[in-house]
Motif scaffolding. Structure first.
Motif, PDB file in Angstrom:
ATOM      1  N   ARG A  80       0.809  -1.245  -0.184  1.00 43.75           N
ATOM      2  CA  ARG A  80      -0.065   0.020  -0.034  1.00 43.75           C
ATOM      3  C   ARG A  80       1.110   1.002   0.114  1.00 43.75           C
ATOM      4  O   ARG A  80       1.602   1.432   0.716  1.00 43.75           O
ATOM      5  N   THR A  85      -5.330   4.486  -0.797  1.00 46.38           N
ATOM      6  CA  THR A  85      -6.010   4.024  -2.079  1.00 46.38           C
ATOM      7  C   THR A  85      -4.951   3.748  -3.163  1.00 46.38           C
ATOM      8  O   THR A  85      -5.669   2.998  -4.247  1.00 46.38           O
ATOM      9  N   THR A 111      -7.854   2.478  -5.514  1.00 51.86           N
ATOM     10  CA  THR A 111      -8.816   1.449  -5.083  1.00 51.86           C
ATOM     11  C   THR A 111     -10.248   2.092  -5.214  1.00 51.86           C
ATOM     12  O   THR A 111     -11.196   0.992  -5.324  1.00 51.86           O
ATOM     13  N   ALA A 159     -17.391  -2.680  -6.690  1.00 51.32           N
ATOM     14  CA  ALA A 159     -17.740  -3.354  -5.122  1.00 51.32           C
ATOM     15  C   ALA A 159     -16.921  -4.843  -5.675  1.00 51.32           C
ATOM     16  O   ALA A 159     -16.422  -5.637  -4.422  1.00 51.32           O
ATOM     17  N   GLU A 193     -14.913  -5.992  -7.796  1.00 52.31           N
ATOM     18  CA  GLU A 193     -13.438  -6.221  -7.809  1.00 52.31           C
ATOM     19  C   GLU A 193     -12.698  -5.816  -6.500  1.00 52.31           C
ATOM     20  O   GLU A 193     -11.582  -6.530  -6.193  1.00 52.31           O
ATOM     21  N   LEU A 194     -13.178  -5.098  -5.632  1.00 50.52           N
ATOM     22  CA  LEU A 194     -12.536  -4.778  -4.353  1.00 50.52           C
ATOM     23  C   LEU A 194     -12.914  -6.146  -3.591  1.00 50.52           C
ATOM     24  O   LEU A 194     -11.845  -6.267  -2.722  1.00 50.52           O
ATOM     25  N   LYS A 195     -13.969  -6.898  -3.594  1.00 52.77           N
ATOM     26  CA  LYS A 195     -14.006  -7.846  -2.838  1.00 52.77           C
ATOM     27  C   LYS A 195     -13.218  -9.000  -3.244  1.00 52.77           C
ATOM     28  O   LYS A 195     -12.599  -9.769  -2.433  1.00 52.77           O
ATOM     29  N   LYS A 196     -12.655  -9.329  -4.492  1.00 57.39           N
ATOM     30  CA  LYS A 196     -11.668 -10.173  -5.088  1.00 57.39           C
ATOM     31  C   LYS A 196     -10.411  -9.721  -4.472  1.00 57.39           C
ATOM     32  O   LYS A 196      -9.665 -10.578  -4.213  1.00 57.39           O
ATOM     33  N   LEU A 197     -10.180  -8.174  -4.211  1.00 59.88           N
ATOM     34  CA  LEU A 197      -8.855  -7.884  -3.863  1.00 59.88           C
ATOM     35  C   LEU A 197      -8.596  -7.829  -2.388  1.00 59.88           C
ATOM     36  O   LEU A 197      -7.586  -7.531  -2.109  1.00 59.88           O
ATOM     37  N   ASP A 198      -9.944  -8.026  -1.725  1.00 57.93           N
ATOM     38  CA  ASP A 198      -9.810  -7.613  -0.344  1.00 57.93           C
ATOM     39  C   ASP A 198      -8.644  -8.597   0.457  1.00 57.93           C
ATOM     40  O   ASP A 198      -8.351  -8.065   1.573  1.00 57.93           O
ATOM     41  N   LEU A 199      -8.700  -9.808   0.021  1.00 59.90           N
ATOM     42  CA  LEU A 199      -7.670 -10.820   0.655  1.00 59.90           C
ATOM     43  C   LEU A 199      -6.343 -10.182   1.022  1.00 59.90           C
ATOM     44  O   LEU A 199      -5.491 -10.374   1.776  1.00 59.90           O
ATOM     45  N   ILE A 248      -5.569  -6.522   0.857  1.00 58.75           N
ATOM     46  CA  ILE A 248      -5.419  -5.195   1.000  1.00 58.75           C
ATOM     47  C   ILE A 248      -5.862  -5.044   2.679  1.00 58.75           C
ATOM     48  O   ILE A 248      -6.491  -6.149   3.130  1.00 58.75           O
TER      49      ILE A 248
END
Length: 184
Positions: free
Chosen positions: A148, A152, A169, A174, A176-182, A184
């Motif tokens: 990071r 963002t 970000t 939403a 895409e963010l869920k996929k990336l959430d792991l 960040i």
């Protein structure tokens, strides 16, 4: 006695080399001449010495990309020749030439869309669209691959050392963010 003197000389040599390494030499339009080589590289004339080829590095590639540009010898030791304090202080053509070299070194496609991220066996497999086209790459799940830079802005490094950037970000959906959430 001869061995003691040789030891002292080598200590003096080491001290002198250390002093030279710690000295910052600023390169500017008055004391350095950069030229494009026929092979597409950059040469340098500085302090009466000609360097057939030099390597160009950013000291602060993300926070201040146009300041403190390190000019180094191109071998594996990459000994620093000098530092360009600010690209804007150079003539337009020289600044463009050095920027071109750094853009090659710091090639970082911008991820514009995340199509899919699958994780298995300690790796994450990214399928994304970038400003340079579609791309698939793999990262280690154990951390360090996603950094990071701001609240963002993310920098992702794959297994091969390639870098990808997500500048904001907040511009991702939403899903895409869920996929990336792991990560960040």
């Amino acid at each position: 006695m001869g061995q003691e003197k040789a030891k002292d000389l080598s200590l003096e040599d080491i001290a002198q080399e250390t002093e030279e390494l710690l000295e910052i030499r600023y390169l500017n339009k008055d004391n350095a001449v950069f030229r494009r080589t026929p092979g597409g590289f950059v040469s340098l004339d500085y302090q009466g010495r000609h360097y057939d080829r030099v390597s160009v590095y950013r000291a602060f590639p993300f926070s201040d990309p146009d300041k403190y540009i390190s000019i180094r010898e191109p071998d594996e030791k990459a000994k620093e020749i000098g530092m360009v304090e600010d690209l804007r202080a150079l003539d337009k053509d020289t600044a463009a030439m050095l920027t071109e070299q750094m853009n090659i070194r710091y090639f970082t496609p911008v991820i514009t869309r995340i199509l899919d991220i699958k994780d298995e066996y300690g790796y994450a497999y990214f399928d994304v669209l970038t400003d340079r086209g579609a791309c698939r790459f793999t990262i280690h799940m154990n951390g360090g691959s996603v950094v990071r830079l701001t609240d963002t802005r993310l920098l992702i490094s794959d297994l091969d050392g390639n870098r990808f950037e997500i500048p904001d970000t907040g511009k991702l959906s939403a899903g895409e963010l869920k996929k990336l959430d792991l990560f960040i």
